[in-house]
Design an enzyme around this catalytic site. Structure first.
Site: not given
Length: 736
Positions: A322, A395, A468, A616, A647
C-alpha cells in the site's frame, strides 16, 4: 417503526399519492384512508378499487377529517392546495408532502399556514418513483428500501418531526435529514439535471430531419440514458420551475464542462479529452465503490467468524504494498512523461490517492488487474480540484498530500470518513507551517484540512519528535517545492519508500545517518514501477503459519525493505522459522520470497529500535504474543494509539474477552501467552484489528466472532478468500 394514525388523508392520488395509500394500508399505518384529487374521477376509482376508504369532495373536506395529511400534488399546485386546506385543517393534524423541491414548498407553508400549523408540517421527499404515472401505477412497495429525505425547520414541533419520520419508516423507507436549500442543490445535480438533459437530448434528436434513421439505429446506451425522459412531463415541468435557481446553477456548471469538452475535441486536444473521459469513468466507479463501502460499514455490517483451520501450506501472493502504491501515484502524477505501474493495490486507501490526482487534472488509466498508466503533468502541472478531495479512511493520503499540496498555487480542502476525522494532523501541519505553508484544521487539530496555496516554501531543519514515515514523507514532498535544503532527522529509522522512489524518478536524495536531505528545483522523470507484495499484509500469514502446527507456507514477491522488516525480526526473536529466498530488486525496492514454518514461540521484550519498523504489524504480533510461552512486553509505541483505532486498547480489550492476559500501558502492552478462548470481539472498523483476530481464531478453543469488518477492503481486498485458500477457516456474514 410504524406511526399509526386514525385517519390518513392523501391529496393527489397519482403514482406517489396512490402508493402512499397502498403502502400505508399494507403496513397497517392507519385505521382509515381518505383521498382527494383534482381529477374528480380519480378518488371514486380509488375508492372502488380499495386504495382509499372514502373520496372527499374538496381539499377542505379532507382537511376536516384527516389526522395526517400527505400532499402528493404537483409542486406548482402546493400554494393553492395549502391556502384551501389551512382554514379547514383539523386541530393538531400533522402534514407532510412528497415534493422533489423543498424551499418552494416551505415558502408556501409559511405564506398559507398559521404558525401552529406550520410547526406540524414536515417537508419530505421520497427518493422513489416510476416511469409510469397515475393511480394504476401505484404500488405498496414503492418506498420499500428507498430513502426519504426530510428537511426540518427551526420552528418545527419535535413530536411532529418524529411522528412523520416514523410514518415514512413504517412504509419501508430509510429516513434522512437535510437542510432544505442543500437538498434542492443536491437533487438539482443528481436528479433534476439528468432528467432535463434526457428530455433535451430526445427533443433535439426528434427535431432532426432524418430522425427515423436516428431512432432506428439507437443502441442500448441511448435507451438507458433517455429512459427517464418517459417520466411525467407535468411533474418535471413543475420541478424545473420550482427549483429554478439550483437547476440553473447545475445547468450552467454542466454547460461549462460541455463547452470545455467541445473545445478540446474542436482543437484536437486528445490529452484533455482523455483526461475528462478517464476522470468521469473513474469518478463514477470510485463513488459507487465508496457508496457500497459506506453501506456495508453501517451496523451491523460485515462479521468474520474464525475457527480452527488446517496447517497453512502452498504458495501465496498477497496484494501489492500500500505504501508503494500511494507513492507511485503521487510521484508519477508530478513527473514528466508516462509512468507505468504494475502490482498496484486496488484497495480503498490507494484508490483514494488515485482519485485525488484525477480530480487535480491528471490522466490515470486503470487500475486494471494492478496495472496503472499515469500521464504525469510535471511538478507544477496540477490543477485546482472542483470540489474538496475526499480520501475516505486513508491517513497516508491526507498526510502525504498535505505536504505535496502545500507547494501548489491553489487552495484545496481534504476530508475523510468518521474515523479519519479523529486522526491528528498537527504533527504534519506544524512543521509544514515552519516551511511557510498555510494549513488549517478543525479546532481539535484533526481533518478536514484546508491547504491555502500560493505560499512560497523554504527548506528547514527539523527533528521528528516521534518516528513517523508519514510525517517525514510529507516534509520531503513539500521540500520538492521549497527553496534551499529540507533536512529531516528521525529519532529511529522509519520506512524509506519515499526516498527510494524519488531517487528512482531521478530526484537527488541524500541520507546521512538518521538525516534525510532534499533540495528543490529538480525534475521527476517517469518510470516503470513494480509494486512488491505488501509485507504488512504478509504479516498475517507469517503469524498464522508460525502458530499453526504443521504449517509450511511460501509468500512470494514480498517487499523486504529494511525499514519494513521489523515484523520478521520480532517474530524471529520470538523463535519463528522465517527464511528469505530468491532475494532481488524490483523498482528500487528489495523483494524476496518468504518461507515460514510452524515453530514454538516464546515471549520477549520487544527492542524499541524495532518498533517503528513494525508499527502497522503490531495487532497481529499481539496475537503471536498471546500464543507464545511467557510474557511479551512492548514499550515506546505511543503511535499505536492514534491509528485507525487505539490499537493498544482495542487489542487489549479483545484479547481479554478471549481469556488472554493483556495489560495495556500508555506506550505499549504486556501480554502473557496462554490458551485462547471463544468470544465476540469488536474491531471498531479497524481493518488490521479485524484480520489479527481472524488469525487468533486458528488457535482458539471455539469460534472467534469479529464484528464490523467491512473496512478490511481498505488494505487487503480478498483477505478472506486468500486466508481460506491457505488453510484458515473464516466465515463471513453480512447483516445479523
Amino acid at each position: 417503526m410504524t406511526a399509526r394514525v386514525p385517519t390518513l388523508g392523501v391529496i393527489g392520488l397519482g403514482l406517489m399519492g396512490g402508493s402512499v395509500c397502498r403502502a400505508a394500508r399494507s403496513a397497517g399505518s392507519c385505521d382509515r384512508i381518505v383521498g382527494f384529487d383534482l381529477d374528480v374521477a380519480v378518488p371514486l376509482a380509488a375508492q372502488q378499487s380499495g386504495v382509499i376508504d372514502a373520496a372527499c369532495e374538496s381539499v377542505a373536506a379532507l382537511g376536516a377529517e384527516a389526522d395526517l395529511v400527505v400532499l402528493a400534488v404537483p409542486l406548482l399546485a402546493v400554494p393553492a392546495v395549502l391556502a384551501e386546506l389551512a382554514p379547514a385543517l383539523r386541530e393538531g393534524a400533522l402534514l407532510t408532502d412528497t415534493g422533489s423541491a423543498k424551499q418552494s414548498v416551505l415558502l408556501a407553508v409559511g405564506e398559507s399556514l398559521s404558525p401552529g400549523q406550520a410547526a406540524r408540517f414536515v417537508a419530505a421527499h421520497p427518493i422513489a418513483g416510476s416511469e409510469q404515472s397515475g393511480l394504476d401505477a401505484a404500488r405498496a412497495d414503492l418506498f420499500a428500501g428507498h430513502k426519504v429525505i426530510v428537511t426540518p425547520t427551526a420552528g418545527q414541533q419535535r413530536e411532529a418531526l418524529q411522528a412523520v419520520c416514523d410514518f415514512w419508516r413504517g412504509l419501508g423507507s430509510e429516513v434522512l435529514e437535510m437542510e432544505a436549500g442543500h437538498h434542492d442543490e443536491v437533487l438539482a445535480l443528481t436528479s433534476h439535471l439528468p432528467h432535463l438533459l434526457a428530455y433535451a437530448l430526445v427533443d433535439a434528436l426528434a427535431g432532426e430531419k432524418d430522425n427515423r434513421e436516428i431512432f432506428r439505429y439507437a443502441a442500448g446506451g441511448f435507451r438507458d440514458f433517455t429512459r427517464i425522459a418517459s417520466s411525467d412531463p407535468l411533474m418535471w415541468h413543475d420541478i424545473f420551475r420550482s427549483n429554478r435557481p439550483a437547476v440553473l446553477a447545475g445547468l450552467d456548471q454542466f454547460m461549462a464542462r460541455l463547452q470545455n469538452l467541445r473545445d478540446a475535441i474542436d482543437g484536437n486536444d486528445g490529452d484533455e479529452v482523455l483526461r475528462v473521459l478517464t476522470r468521469a469513468r473513474a469518478s463514477r466507479e470510485y463513488f459507487l465503490r465508496l457508496l457500497e463501502e459506506r453501506e456495508n460499514a453501517e451496523p451491523p455490517g460485515v462479521t468474520f467468524i474464525s475457527s480452527a483451520g488446517k496447517p497453512l501450506a502452498g504458495s501465496l501472493r498477497v496484494p501489492g504494498d500500500k505504501s508503494v502504491s500511494h507513492r507511485s501515484i503521487m510521484l508519477g502524477s508530478i513527473a514528466e512523461g508516462i509512468t507505468e505501474v504494475e502490482g498496484f493495490l486496488e484497495g480503498e486507501d490507494a484508490l483514494a490517492t488515485l482519485q485525488a490526482f484525477r480530480e487535480m487534472g491528471v490522466v490515470i488509466e486503470g487500475p486494471n488487474q494492478g496495472r496503472v498508466r499515469i500521464h504525469g503533468v510535471g511538478l507544477h502541472g496540477l490543477r485546482p480540484p472542483r470540489a474538496p478531495i475526499y480520501v475516505g479512511n486513508s491517513g497516508t493520503s491526507i498526510r502525504l498530500l498535505a505536504g505535496l499540496l502545500a507547494g501548489q498555487k491553489f487552495d484545496v480542502e481534504m476530508s475523510g470518513d468518521e474515523s479519519l476525522a479523529r486522526r491528528p494532523m498537527r504533527r504534519v501541519t506544524e512543521p509544514l507551517g515552519r516551511m511557510g505553508a498555510s494549513l488549517l484544521t478543525a479546532e481539535n487539530g484533526c481533518p478536514p484540512v484546508r491547504v491555502q496555496g500560493n505560499h512560497p516554501l523554504h527548506g528547514i531543519e527539523y527533528t521528528l519528535p516521534v518516528a513517523s514515515a508519514q510525517v517525514k514523507s510529507a516534509l520531503i514532498l513539500a521540500g520538492l517545492y521549497a527553496d534551499g535544503e529540507t533536512r529531516i532527522t528521525e529519532p529511529a529509522p522509519t520506512r524509506d519508500h519515499t526516498e527510494r522512489m524519488l531517487q528512482a524518478f531521478g530526484w537527488p536524495v541524500e541520507r546521512s545517518g538518521s538525516t534525510v536531505t532534499v533540495r528543490g528545483g529538480a525534475t521527476l522523470r517517469a518510470q516503470h514501477i513494480e509494486v512488491p507484495a505488501d509485507i504488512s499484509s504478509a504479516a498475517f500469514f507469517l503469524v498464522a503459519a508460525s502458530i499453526q502446527e504443521g504449517s509450511d507456507l511460501l509468500l512470494t514477491g514480498v517487499g523486504v525493505n529494511p525499514t519494513r522488516t521489523g515484523v520478521i525480526d520480532i517474530l524471529r526473536l520470538m523463535g519463528a522459522s522465517i527464511t528469505l529466498q530468491n532475494e532481488r530488486l524490483a523498482g528500487g525496492e528489495p523483494v524476496a520470497d518468504l518461507r515460514v514454518r510452524h515453530a514454538p514461540l516464546h515471549g520477549i521484550e520487544i527492542p524499541q529500535e524495532l518498533v517503528p519498523l513494525a508499527i502497522d504489524e503490531f495487532p497481529v504480533l499481539f496475537v503471536a504474543a498471546a500464543c507464545a510461552q511467557g510474557e511479551t512486553l512492548l514499550t515506546g509505541a505511543e503511535e499505536l494509539r492514534v491509528k485507525e483505532s487505539d490499537r493498544i486498547q482495542v487489542m487489549a480489550d479483545g484479547l481479554q474477552i478471549l481469556g488472554v492476559t493483556a495489560e495495556p500501558r500508555p506506550d505499549g502492552i504486556l501480554i502473557r501467552g496462554g490458551p485462547i478462548g471463544a468470544g465476540t470481539v469488536i474491531s471498531h472498523g479497524d481493518h488490521r484489528i479485524a484480520m489479527a483476530f481472524a488469525v487468533a481464531g486458528l488457535r482458539a478453543r471455539g469460534p472467534v466472532i469479529i464484528e464490523n469488518c467491512a473496512n478490511v477492503a481498505t488494505s487487503f481486498p480478498g483477505f478472506v478468500s486468500l486466508a481460506n485458500q491457505a488453510g484458515m477457516h473464516i466465515g463471513m456474514e453480512e447483516g445479523s
